[in-house]
Design a protein around this motif. Sequence first.
Motif, short mmCIF file in Angstrom:
data_model
loop_
_atom_site.label_atom_id
_atom_site.label_comp_id
_atom_site.label_asym_id
_atom_site.label_seq_id
_atom_site.Cartn_x
_atom_site.Cartn_y
_atom_site.Cartn_z
N LEU A 1 0.86 -1.18 0.00
CA LEU A 1 0.00 0.00 0.00
C LEU A 1 0.90 1.23 0.00
O LEU A 1 2.00 1.20 0.54
N ASP A 2 0.42 2.30 -0.57
CA ASP A 2 1.15 3.56 -0.51
C ASP A 2 0.80 4.19 0.84
O ASP A 2 -0.02 5.08 0.93
N SER A 3 1.42 3.69 1.89
CA SER A 3 1.07 4.09 3.25
C SER A 3 2.25 4.76 3.94
O SER A 3 3.37 4.27 3.86
N TYR A 4 1.97 5.85 4.62
CA TYR A 4 2.99 6.53 5.40
C TYR A 4 3.19 5.88 6.77
O TYR A 4 4.13 6.17 7.47
N MET A 5 2.28 5.01 7.16
CA MET A 5 2.31 4.46 8.51
C MET A 5 2.62 2.97 8.57
O MET A 5 3.17 2.52 9.55
N ASN B 1 -4.29 13.70 3.79
CA ASN B 1 -3.45 14.77 3.26
C ASN B 1 -2.07 14.19 2.99
O ASN B 1 -1.42 13.70 3.92
N VAL B 2 -1.62 14.25 1.77
CA VAL B 2 -0.30 13.73 1.42
C VAL B 2 0.62 14.84 0.90
O VAL B 2 1.69 14.56 0.39
N SER B 3 0.20 16.10 1.07
CA SER B 3 1.04 17.20 0.60
C SER B 3 2.21 17.42 1.56
O SER B 3 2.19 16.98 2.69
N LYS B 4 3.23 18.11 1.07
CA LYS B 4 4.42 18.36 1.87
C LYS B 4 4.30 19.67 2.65
O LYS B 4 5.15 19.99 3.45
#
Length: 79
Positions: free
Chosen positions: A40-44, A75-78
Amino acid sequence: VALVSGGKDSCYNMMLCERYGHQVVALANLLPSDESVQELDSYMYQTVGHNLIGAYAQCMGLPLFRKKLKGTSKNVSKS
């Protein structure tokens, strides 16, 4: 309870827990809602290798608790 992803880091973490006197009594894993998806494209959460978690639990003789991930990043913005 060890939260495991199937990767080397979570496995190493369990080894360190044992070394420092903790007892791992169960494994927990968060997996994609579509089990055929590996990453998955997951940050966690790392999901690559989630199909190996059952073997970890079996080899260690521990219960395994799994929950499917739902939702997406808000939210995936920087900025």
